[in-house]
Each structure stands twice: as structure tokens, then as C-alpha cells.
Design an enzyme around this catalytic site. Structure first.
Site, PDB file in Angstrom:
ATOM      1  N   TRP A 320       0.833  -1.202   0.000  1.00  0.00           N
ATOM      2  CA  TRP A 320       0.000   0.000   0.000  1.00  0.00           C
ATOM      3  C   TRP A 320       0.869   1.253   0.000  1.00  0.00           C
ATOM      4  CZ3 TRP A 320      -0.479   3.793   3.918  1.00  0.00           C
ATOM      5  CH2 TRP A 320      -1.507   4.710   3.718  1.00  0.00           C
ATOM      6  N   HIS A 321       2.069   1.168   0.627  1.00  0.00           N
ATOM      7  CA  HIS A 321       2.930   2.346   0.701  1.00  0.00           C
ATOM      8  C   HIS A 321       3.524   2.720  -0.638  1.00  0.00           C
ATOM      9  CE1 HIS A 321       2.620   1.691   5.015  1.00  0.00           C
ATOM     10  NE2 HIS A 321       3.014   2.934   5.157  1.00  0.00           N
ATOM     11  N   GLY A 322       3.588   1.781  -1.556  1.00  0.00           N
ATOM     12  CA  GLY A 322       4.127   2.136  -2.862  1.00  0.00           C
ATOM     13  C   GLY A 322       4.383   0.912  -3.694  1.00  0.00           C
ATOM     14  N   TYR A 453       5.153  11.362   3.513  1.00  0.00           N
ATOM     15  CA  TYR A 453       4.018  10.477   3.239  1.00  0.00           C
ATOM     16  C   TYR A 453       3.187  10.887   2.029  1.00  0.00           C
ATOM     17  CZ  TYR A 453       3.796   6.436   6.113  1.00  0.00           C
ATOM     18  OH  TYR A 453       4.023   5.180   6.600  1.00  0.00           O
ATOM     19  N   PHE A 456       2.860   8.326  -0.915  1.00  0.00           N
ATOM     20  CA  PHE A 456       2.206   7.019  -0.778  1.00  0.00           C
ATOM     21  C   PHE A 456       0.735   7.074  -1.171  1.00  0.00           C
ATOM     22  CE2 PHE A 456       5.555   7.017   2.579  1.00  0.00           C
ATOM     23  CZ  PHE A 456       6.471   6.380   1.777  1.00  0.00           C
TER      24      PHE A 456
END
Lengths: 456, 332
Positions: A320-322, A453, A456
Site C-alpha cells: 500500500w505504501h508504494g 508520506y 504514498f
């Protein structure tokens, strides 16, 4: 626009609050006004993404109305799938195709799509609502209420991830009552605390961290000291950056009369990895728990299932972060660490705190190396440098890192300061004002960094 | 005290403190730009040329200026004073091109409405053969164009910053004589304190400064920028065109070490030739503009005249100073 900019702090926010007070004090006016203000805030980055956001709101709300009309659970299920598909297209298409090409020796081309700001966050807000609708846990909301839930500007870009039942019931409440001044005072103070974390700490760490990681990307192996300073620097940078952002978001929301959930609770003081995730990006952890871990089986179907659920949850949490293997590995490591913790607690005696706390911190720091590196090669170089492959040199900025560590380990949480300890005292107001003044001047310097952030 | 007072006090103190610090910064005039200053004494702390030349460029004790890149900074203002009967300031800034240098020239001319004696412009590779965008995008290092701008708006924005406040405190220390001031005439002798080592110098030259200068052929000359160097020469012409005939303007092509001089017939030579013809065109359009051309092969381009491919030694600087003096138009 950035919270840490003159435009936001000196123009946008004062005007937004002033007109909020001036417009007729009726729920419909207030809510549509905040929706409009939020769209201006979001559109200032790139107006071409506003239609996508509007379509997202209308589409998801439309699905909820359709579900209300026909009662078929296929409707919210389809909605979740559509949201995931849009996230996949914008965020993961290039990553998927590149890995497919690598695996199958093909050469499919995919146009690089620009990632709409905050898509990870507002898509998840939609998904959480639809999933609750599917489970029968959510009411059908009015369009204006739902629209504000999705676009509310303090939270749209980088959270906190708010649940619909946390925010929407507050929406119709009259914000102008006898506790308004206290709310604004505490919100303003929280905003200032967030700015201190971001502008005075995280942004000051950024060049220290960036220069070493930049050197690594140029195939230089930094000295042992430089490597550790960079990795520890990033450990504190991302904490102060992201928790500072969350403080600002929560503080700004409070000024408008909304209470958002807190996101950080001195995470580096965690005694175990499980404890860490209860203190770090708390709203994401909650979401992962409720919408992945528990549906995967949680801890109610035996140990093997629990371990698999943890691994799967954290793998997806990492992704999900990248769209990169570095994030997958970061999430995977945390999944394995959490699973190891479950097994330890099941079969071994409790680890003493003096051992578990530093072990947890070390684990988190090591995992951040993957998180920060642009690719696996960079991470490998960084690890070798941390082991001394590039020589022993480099102790610059060590004092600064220690100072940041001191605040992160010993300092009270922002919420504790702003919501509990703060009393309306003359000297507190003057001190907060002078800090804000310093920050306003700092923001005039040429180096303003975006929030970590935002990517992301 | 209640919360309402808390909020009010917080906002009022913020506003007052911020405005007060801003006003102090403007009044102290960190870069001695003379825009809203309450201090009449000239001079700035030991800033780099980029930040210090606004002060030097408006200092009334000078009426003549040397403007250009590091390839012109060895010209000694004191020697030029004697040779040309002027009061020279060196406004040469290393690592700059036409965009930055014309901003400085414009600043100098605007601040000497009463009369300019001589302007020496160094037209080097940044003008002739390295393609650059004529504008902020062409900067090699960040240049504070806001400091030299004609309008104060951008300056006003930049003064509202912590850096400017810090610089203001530094300047105050100089004014109160607690800290040394930057040299008023801007002379930066890059030879000072250094012993010349011919071998080290050659190692910094193309092909080690060897006699055969074929090295230039290896790399094809870069393509000229869109417009072929026109905008900077047009801007230079516009600035010089407004000067009275009494102002002597020397357009100097600084020398280069032989292996850095483009070979005849090469693309690089064509670029330099068109650059020189533009300068000649300017000279012909104005009675007191002269072209001083040291960019040629021959004795001047000997390796032992240079520290590297483009930075010449003191003896060469003396020759250039003399040539500028000799080319000065006589009284008519």
C-alpha cells in the site's frame, strides 16, 4: 498546498476560518462550504485531479444509494472492487507490467500515469465505508455528509484514516458553542506542535539523510558513521515528518470543530513489534486489523492461520505504501517480525523489557533501510556500509540525531500536551506565538520539503 | 485567563512579533541593497560575491565596474583606477553567465545615474560557446535575481525569512564593527597565497596542455542555444545603448590556454567567431565601445600563463589591463 507554507498559514487557513464563521450557521451551508474549501485546497496542487475526486465521491455515494434501493450485497462488493481497480491503475499498473515483463520476458509498455495526490487515503476511506455497508454496519449517508467525509481537507492528502462513523456524526453539530474557544486554542497549539516537528526537526534532518542516500544511489559506499547517521536520521525524520503532519491535520480539523483520531503514540518507545504497530500510524494499523487481518482469520482459527494472516496483512500493508519491492520487503519483514512475536509469546517465557524495547527499535530501524532505499541494490549497499564496508568515517550531525532521539524517546505526545496538559495561560500563549513566528520566518527560507508520506 | 484570551493573545503576539522582526530585517538591510534601509553606512559581512555585489554595485565611491565570470576577476580594480583614471569596483561573480551578469550590470547602471566612467565586460565561454538558457533556468548555481531586480516585490518576499533575519544580524555586527566587512572593491585575487606549479596547472588542462591541440576535435562543439546567443547580446545592446557617449565600455574576450582555444575550422571556432562578430557589431554602433580580444592562439595561450584551461595568471591580467587602457577612446 502544503500546511507548512505561507500561502496556507497566512492566507488559506485564516480566510477559510473567517468565512466559516461568517456564513449562515446552518448545517447544509457549513458542510457544502467545507466541501468547496476542501476542493480548492486539493485542486491547488493539480486541478486536473479534482474531477477524479468528484467522480469518486459521486460514484461511491451513488453505489450506496443503489444498495439502499435494491439491497443486493453485490453492489458494495463491486464498489470495493472498482476502488481497488482504480488504485491498481494509478498506483500499481507500471509496477505490475514491469514485473510481468521481467518474469515472462515480454515487453509490454505502459504509459506512466501521474499518481493523484492522496489517492491511497481517499480510496481507502471509500473502501472502508463500502466494506462496512457490505457487512451491514453502515448507514446510508446524505451526499453532503459523505462528500465531506471523503474530501475534508485536513485529512485528504495523508490521513489520518478516519472511519465514517467517527467523522460523519460530528458533521452536523454546531461548531459555535461555549467550548469553541478552547477547541480552537488546543487545535491551534496542536498545529504549532506539528509545524515544529515538521519544519524544525524533520526538515533539518532531511538534507543529512538525503545526501547519504543520494551518494549511495551514485554507487558510493558511505562510511560507517555516515551510514548510521543517515539511517537513524531517517528513522527520526519519518517519525517527526509524519506525526507532525498528523498533528497539523488533527489540529486544523479541531479548529473547524472536528475531532480526528490520533495517529502516533511515542512509537519508538514500543516494547514489542505488536506494541509498535499500536503506536505507529495507528489509524492505518486499525484499518489493516479490521479490514484485512480479521477477515483473513485473525487469531481465532489457530496458530498457522494467524501467522499467515499476519504475513498477508503486512505484505499488503507494505505494498500500500508504494509500488516497489522495497516496500513489499519492508511490509514482509514486519509481518515476519509480528509472527515471530506471536510464536515467542506462545512458546517462550516473556522477554524482559530491557531486551525487548531495544530489539524492537533495532528491528524497526533495519526495516526502514528498505523503506527509504530506491531499490534493493541501494538497500544492500546501505547495509554493507552500516557494517563498515565503506570505512569507519563520518560522525557529522550525530549530536543532532541524538537530540531528535531524546525528543522521540522521552518527549510527551503532542496529544498529551495539546489536549491535556495545556492550560489557557498567558506564558503558554506567548511561547506558542513566538514559536509560530519563528516557523513563519523559517518557511520563508528556500528549502521547504514536502511531507514524506505524500508519495504514498 | 480563559481560552478566548489564550487564542487572542496567541494570534496577536504572533502577528506583532512577526511584523516586528520583518520590519527590523528590512530596516537593517541585510544585503545593503538600499531599498528600505535605515542604515546609511555601506558594506556587508563576508558574503560571497552573489550576495555582496548588490552592496558594491551601488556604492557611490565607485564609478566604474568589472563585470563577468571568474575569467575576468583577476583584473585589479586599483590598477585599472590608475590606468583609466576611474574608481573601479570588481563585480565579477564566479560561475555566472550572461543572465546573472546583465542583472548585475543593470543594477550598477541604475545606481549610478549621475555618471559612469568605464564598464569592463568579460565575454567568455558562458557567452560564446556553452549553450545556456538566458534566464533563471540557465544558472549553474542559484543566483539571487530578486536582490538585483528593478522592482522590490520579490525582494520584499525574500526578506520575510529566517535566513534574511540571520543575515541582518550579521550585517548589524559589521555596522557595529564587531565583525569584519567584505572588501569594498570586490577584488578577489585567486593567486593570493598560492605558489604556481606548472605540472599541477598542466594536469588541469585539456590533454595536459600539450603542444598538439587535437583534443578539442574529440568533443564536437555543443549546439548553440535556440536563438543562437541572440537574447543576451540583444539585452546587452539595449543596456549599453542607453549610456551616454562619455562612458567607455570594454568588451573583453579573455584568453584561454592553447588547448582550450577552438581549432580553426571547428564548430567551436564558428561559435566563437559569431560571438566576436556580435561584439564587433555593438562596437560599431556606439562610439565608445571597444572589443579587446585575447581569445586567440599564440604566445598569450602558452600553458605557463595559466592555472588551468581558462584561468590566467597575474602577468596576463596586467596585459589585459594595459590593453583596456590603451584602447580607451581619446577625447573628441
Amino acid at each position: 498546498m502544503l500546511f507548512n507554507s505561507h500561502l496556507f498559514l497566512l492566507v488559506f487557513l485564516p480566510l477559510a476560518v473567517a468565512f466559516y464563521r461568517l456564513i449562515p450557521n446552518r448545517a447544509a451551508f457549513r458542510i457544502w462550504y467545507l466541501v468547496a474549501v476542501s476542493l480548492v485546497f486539493y485542486g491547488y496542487w493539480d486541478v486536473s485531479f479534482v474531477p477524479l475526486l468528484v467522480i469518486s465521491v459521486l460514484g461511491n455515494w451513488g453505489l450506496s444509494k443503489l444498495y439502499q434501493a435494491n439491497g443486493r450485497r453485490l453492489v458494495p462488493a463491486t464498489g470495493v472492487a472498482l476502488n481497488l481497480a482504480s488504485l491498481a491503475y494509478f498506483k500499481y499498473a507500471a509496477f505490475l507490467v514491469a514485473n510481468l515483463n521481467l518474469a515472462l520476458h515480454t515487453s509490454f509498455a505502459v504509459d506512466k500515469v501521474l499518481l493523484p495526490l492522496g489517492i491511497s487515503f481517499f480510496t481507502f476511506h471509500n473502501i472502508m465505508y463500502l466494506a462496512d455497508l457490505y457487512r451491514g454496519n453502515a448507514p446510508i449517508y446524505r451526499l453532503r455528509d459523505y462528500a465531506l467525509y471523503i474530501v475534508f481537507f485536513p485529512q485528504i492528502v495523508a490521513g489520518p484514516l478516519v472511519r465514517h462513523w467517527e467523522l460523519i456524526p460530528q458533521i452536523s453539530k454546531d461548531p459555535w458553542g461555549k467550548d469553541t474557544a478552547e477547541r480552537i486554542g488546543r487545535g491551534l497549539t496542536l498545529l504549532i506542535i506539528g509545524l515544529v516537528k515538521k519544519v524544525l526537526i524533520a526538515d533539518a534532518l532531511a538534507p543529512v539523510v538525503n545526501s547519504t542516500f543520494e551518494a549511495v544511489s551514485q554507487h558510493t559506499v558511505p562510511g560507517l558513521g555516515d551510514a548510521w547517521v543517515a539511517v537513524l536520521g531517517f528513522t527520526f525524520q519519518i517519525y517527526f515528518d509524519f506525526s507532525g503532519y498528523s498533528d497539523m491535520a488533527i489540529g486544523i480539523a479541531l479548529i473547524f470543530g472536528f475531532v480526528l483520531p490520533f495517529n502516533f503514540d511515542t512509537p519508538y518507545r514500543a516494547l514489542s513489534l505488536r506494541d509498535f504497530w499500536r503506536r505507529w500510524h495507528m489509524t492505518l494499523s486499525r484499518m489493516l486489523r479490521d479490514y484485512l487481518y480479521i477477515p483473513f482469520g485473525g487469531n481465532r482459527h489457530g496458530l498457522p492461520r494467524q501467522v499467515l494472516a499476519l504475513l498477508g496483512t503486512m505484505f499488503l500493508g507494505g505494498l500500500w505504501h508504494g509500488a516497489a519491492w522495497t516496500f513489499v520487503i519492508w511490509g514482509g519483514l514486519h509481518g515476519m517480525g509480528l509472527a515471530a512475536g506471536v510464536l515467542w509469546r506462545r512458546f517462550l517465557p516473556p522477554m524482559p523489557t530491557v531486551l525487548s524495547a531495544p530489539l524492537t527499535f533495532a528491528f524497526v530501524v533495519f526495516a526502514w533501510v528498505f523503506f527509504r532505499s530506491a531499490d534493493l541494490g541501494q538497500a544492500a549497499t546501505m547495509f554493507s556500509a552500516m557494517a563498515g564496508a565503506g570505512g569507519m568515517h563520518g560522525t557529522r550531525h550525530l549530536v543532532f540525531i541524538l537530540l531528535a532521539a531524546l525528543i522521540a524517546f522521552l518527549g510527551p505526545t503532542s496529544q498529551d500536551v495539546a489536549m491535556k496538559r495545556l492550560k489557557p495561560a498567558r506564558w503558554d500563549a506567548a511561547a506558542a506565538a513566538l514559536v509560530l513566528c519563528l516557523i513563519l520566518l523559517k518557511l520563508g527560507d528556500d528549502t521547504n520539503y514536502e511531507f514524506v508520506y505524500f508519495q504514498f | 485567563m480563559n481560552w478566548s484570551h489564550y487564542c487572542r493573545l496567541l494570534l496577536i503576539v504572533t502577528a506583532l512579533a512577526t511584523l516586528a522582526l520583518y520590519a527590523v530585517t528590512l530596516a537593517v538591510d541585510p544585503y545593503d541593497a538600499g531599498r528600505f534601509s535605515f542604515i546609511h553606512q555601506h558594506g556587508v559581512p563576508l558574503y560571497g560575491q552573489r550576495m555582496a555585489d548588490a552592496s558594491r554595485g551601488r556604492d557611490p565611491q565607485f564609478d566604474s565596474a568589472v563585470i563577468g565570470n571568474s575569467t575576468i576577476q583577476l583584473l585589479d580594480p586599483a590598477r585599472l583606477d590608475a590606468d583609466l583614471d576611474g574608481r573601479f569596483v570588481s563585480l565579477a561573480i564566479p560561475g555566472t553567465g550572461p543572465y546573472e551578469q546583465l542583472a548585475v550590470l543593470g543594477w550598477f547602471l541604475r545606481h549610478h545615474p549621475g555618471g559612469v566612467g568605464t564598464v569592463v565586460m568579460g565575454l567568455d565561454a558562458a557567452w560564446c560557446d556553452s549553450p545556456r538558457v538566458f534566464g533563471p533556468a540557465g544558472e549553474t548555481y542559484p543566483f539571487p535575481a530578486w536582490l538585483y531586480a528593478e522592482q522590490p516585490w520579490s525582494y520584499l518576499g525574500h526578506m520575510f525569512s529566517y535566513k534574511s533575519l540571520e543575515a541582518g544580524i550579521r550585517r548589524l555586527n559589521v555596522v557595529l564593527r564587531h565583525a569584519p566587512a567584505a572588501r569594498p572593491d570586490g577584488y578577489n585575487d585567486y593567486e593570493a597565497g598560492k605558489a604556481y606549479d606548472p605540472n599541477a596547472a598542466r594536469s588541469r588542462m585539456i590533454n595536459g596542455g600539450a603542444e598538439n591541440d587535437q583534443a578539442e576535435d574529440a568533443a564536437p562543439a555543443p549546439a548553440p542555444p535556440p536563438g543562437g546567443g541572440q537574447p543576451e547580446f540583444a539585452a546587452l545592446a539595449a543596456m549599453l545603448g542607453g549610456l551616454p557617449d562619455s562612458v567607455y565600455v570594454a568588451l573583453v574576450f579573455p584568453p584561454r590556454e592553447a588547448s582550450s582555444v577552438p581549432l580553426p575550422g571547428s564548430d567551436g571556432a564558428a561559435l566563437v567567431a559569431s560571438c566576436k562578430s556580435r561584439a564587433q557589431g555593438l562596437a560599431q554602433s556606439h562610439p565608445n565601445i571597444r572589443v579587446i580580444d585575447f581569445l586567440k592562439d599564440g604566445d598569450i595561450a602558452r600553458p605557463d600563463n595559466f592555472w588551468d584551461g581558462i584561468h590566467y595568471r597575474g602577468n596576463v591580467a596586467r596585459q589585459i589591463e594595459d590593453a583596456i587602457a590603451q584602447a580607451k577612446p581619446g577625447p573628441r
